[in-house]
Write a protein that holds these residues in place. Structure first.
Motif, PDB file in Angstrom:
ATOM      1  N   GLY A   1      36.094 -14.697  27.546  1.00 31.19           N
ATOM      2  CA  GLY A   1      37.304 -14.343  26.815  1.00 31.19           C
ATOM      3  C   GLY A   1      37.424 -12.877  26.472  1.00 31.19           C
ATOM      4  O   GLY A   1      38.364 -12.478  25.780  1.00 31.19           O
ATOM      5  N   LEU A   2      36.488 -12.053  26.950  1.00 30.40           N
ATOM      6  CA  LEU A   2      36.538 -10.615  26.684  1.00 30.40           C
ATOM      7  C   LEU A   2      37.344  -9.947  27.790  1.00 30.40           C
ATOM      8  O   LEU A   2      37.073 -10.144  28.972  1.00 30.40           O
ATOM      9  CB  LEU A   2      35.122 -10.038  26.634  1.00 30.40           C
ATOM     10  N   ARG A   3      38.334  -9.131  27.408  1.00 30.22           N
ATOM     11  CA  ARG A   3      39.208  -8.525  28.407  1.00 30.22           C
ATOM     12  C   ARG A   3      38.882  -7.053  28.672  1.00 30.22           C
ATOM     13  O   ARG A   3      38.737  -6.641  29.816  1.00 30.22           O
ATOM     14  CB  ARG A   3      40.674  -8.635  27.960  1.00 30.22           C
ATOM     15  N   ARG A   4      38.817  -6.270  27.622  1.00 27.90           N
ATOM     16  CA  ARG A   4      38.653  -4.830  27.795  1.00 27.90           C
ATOM     17  C   ARG A   4      37.163  -4.485  27.894  1.00 27.90           C
ATOM     18  O   ARG A   4      36.403  -4.591  26.921  1.00 27.90           O
ATOM     19  CB  ARG A   4      39.308  -4.063  26.648  1.00 27.90           C
ATOM     20  N   ILE A   5      36.762  -4.064  29.094  1.00 23.21           N
ATOM     21  CA  ILE A   5      35.358  -3.773  29.371  1.00 23.21           C
ATOM     22  C   ILE A   5      35.245  -2.311  29.799  1.00 23.21           C
ATOM     23  O   ILE A   5      35.984  -1.854  30.679  1.00 23.21           O
ATOM     24  CB  ILE A   5      34.798  -4.671  30.497  1.00 23.21           C
TER      25      ILE A   5
ATOM     26  N   GLU B   1      35.881  -4.204  24.292  1.00 22.20           N
ATOM     27  CA  GLU B   1      35.243  -5.336  23.626  1.00 22.20           C
ATOM     28  C   GLU B   1      33.776  -5.452  24.019  1.00 22.20           C
ATOM     29  O   GLU B   1      32.996  -6.115  23.331  1.00 22.20           O
ATOM     30  CB  GLU B   1      35.980  -6.617  23.972  1.00 22.20           C
ATOM     31  N   ALA B   2      33.386  -4.840  25.128  1.00 24.73           N
ATOM     32  CA  ALA B   2      31.995  -4.824  25.572  1.00 24.73           C
ATOM     33  C   ALA B   2      31.799  -3.586  26.440  1.00 24.73           C
ATOM     34  O   ALA B   2      32.740  -3.079  27.057  1.00 24.73           O
ATOM     35  CB  ALA B   2      31.638  -6.079  26.354  1.00 24.73           C
ATOM     36  N   ILE B   3      30.561  -3.105  26.481  1.00 28.09           N
ATOM     37  CA  ILE B   3      30.202  -1.959  27.316  1.00 28.09           C
ATOM     38  C   ILE B   3      29.087  -2.379  28.261  1.00 28.09           C
ATOM     39  O   ILE B   3      28.109  -3.011  27.846  1.00 28.09           O
ATOM     40  CB  ILE B   3      29.734  -0.753  26.471  1.00 28.09           C
ATOM     41  N   VAL B   4      29.235  -2.023  29.528  1.00 32.20           N
ATOM     42  CA  VAL B   4      28.187  -2.193  30.534  1.00 32.20           C
ATOM     43  C   VAL B   4      27.772  -0.798  30.989  1.00 32.20           C
ATOM     44  O   VAL B   4      28.610  -0.018  31.449  1.00 32.20           O
ATOM     45  CB  VAL B   4      28.684  -3.024  31.734  1.00 32.20           C
TER      46      VAL B   4
END
Length: 373
Positions: free
Chosen positions: A158-162, A242-245
């Motif tokens: 459900g996380l969109r902005r990466i 919403e998350a960082i890789v």
């Protein structure tokens, strides 16, 4: 938030692309052994990577290509037609005994990381970072593209902005291929100019969220600090992911044979630490790195940075034994390694002047981003 998790596997111990290949050297097993020798890795923080099944891999990879890799592992060879179609059994992408299982394991770790990060947390998967892999063929030592699979796994939560940040010496052409036109994925790549695959030009924009910074040889720590402070951190912060890789390839280090960049491992750790302050869902992957001592020391320091461990000036005897037990056959520096490769984790800083061309390119990208928000 729970303590960071380390995803690893014993499949990397002794697995090699062949005695002549740059990936003949031990890497992930060294990080596991060194972290344990330091007392930094125990069963509560270590997760064994699953092996991704073909159905899971097919969320981005062509089923025919997945089948071809399985058959190549089973038979130990491929036909000329399969070699031409899928680019396996070549000099860069050879057939070896775990040619399906090994990349499927790193892919499985990336998919698992995405599931873990459905909740806030930090995950480290040093076997990941195979950013050149393409949907239907191997590319640049990469058979599957685990950064792409990780981002798609995050999307399933459900996380969109990466935000995807890549500090490998080589441009992330496979990840770019997957997401350059996706407005909800930010791609930031620093890489050596004119280094294979010779993609990632400064002028590339994709859907407006692609920021490539090709860098001249001799990149030093001072210049990398400027890039971090003036480009990477502001761009990621304003994107509000919403998350960082983070792909944390170690081939931009001074001792690496596959680039002409000259960073210390402390420069990489600074990026790792700084980006971690911008998110509560953070995945750090490995990537390139072809000197067994420099990559093992650098990636162990990445784990220390993520897990909050102090890095001593001199390593204890057990950790030194891990490093003294490494070999680097076929490279002259492997015959007489300097003593500090055995006794320390932290490199001496490699500071220097900031070149005008780097400052100008950073300003160009920063201004372009400012105009898009």
């Amino acid at each position: 938030m729970k303590p960071p998790l380390f995803i690893g596997s014993e499949i990397y111990r002794g697995s090699s692309y062949g005695e002549w290949h740059p990936l003949r050297v031990p890497r992930v097993s060294t990080v596991m052994d060194l972290s344990r020798a330091m007392g930094w890795l125990d069963p509560s923080t270590y997760v064994t990577s699953p092996r991704a099944k073909p159905a899971a891999l097919s969320i981005w990879h062509d089923p025919a290509y997945i089948t071809a890799l399985q058959q190549a592992e089973a038979e130990g060879e491929v036909s000329p037609e399969i070699r031409a179609r899928h680019n396996i059994g070549t000099h860069a992408n050879p057939i070896f005994s775990e040619v399906f299982r090994r990349p499927a394991t790193s892919a499985g770790g990336a998919l698992l990381a995405g599931e873990i990060l459905a909740r806030p947390g930090v995950v480290y998967a040093p076997a990941g970072g195979t950013h050149h892999g393409m949907p239907d063929h191997a590319n640049g030592f990469c058979y599957f593209n685990d950064p792409v699979l990780a981002i798609l796994s995050l999307r399933r939560q459900g996380l969109r902005r990466i935000a995807y940040v890549d500090i490998d010496a080589h441009h992330c052409d496979g990840v770019d291929h997957a997401f350059r036109d996706d407005p909800d994925v930010l791609l930031v790549s620093t890489h050596e100019v004119n280094r294979w695959p010779r993609t990632g030009a400064l002028t590339d924009e994709g859907a407006g969220n692609v920021f490539n910074l090709p860098l001249p040889k001799g990149l030093n720590d001072t210049e990398m600090a400027l890039i971090l402070d003036r480009l990477i951190l502001p761009v990621v912060a304003r994107f509000a992911p919403e998350a960082i890789v983070l792909q944390c390839g170690a081939d931009a280090l001074a001792e690496d044979p596959q680039s002409r960049l000259t960073l210390s491992n402390g420069a990489l750790w600074s990026v790792v630490a700084a980006l971690g302050g911008l998110t509560d869902r953070y995945l750090v992957l490995g990537g390139g790195g072809y000197n067994p001592w420099s990559v093992g020391r650098a990636w162990t320091g990445v784990w220390a940075t993520l897990a909050g461990h102090d890095i001593p000036e001199r390593l204890p005897a057990l950790a030194q034994d891990v490093l003294r037990g490494l070999e680097w056959r076929g490279n002259r520096r492997g015959r007489r390694p300097p003593e500090h490769w055995f006794t320390t984790l932290r490199d001496d800083p490699r500071n220097g002047p900031i070149r005008a061309e780097i400052r100008a390119d950073v300003d160009t990208l920063a201004a372009r981003f400012a105009a898009t928000v």
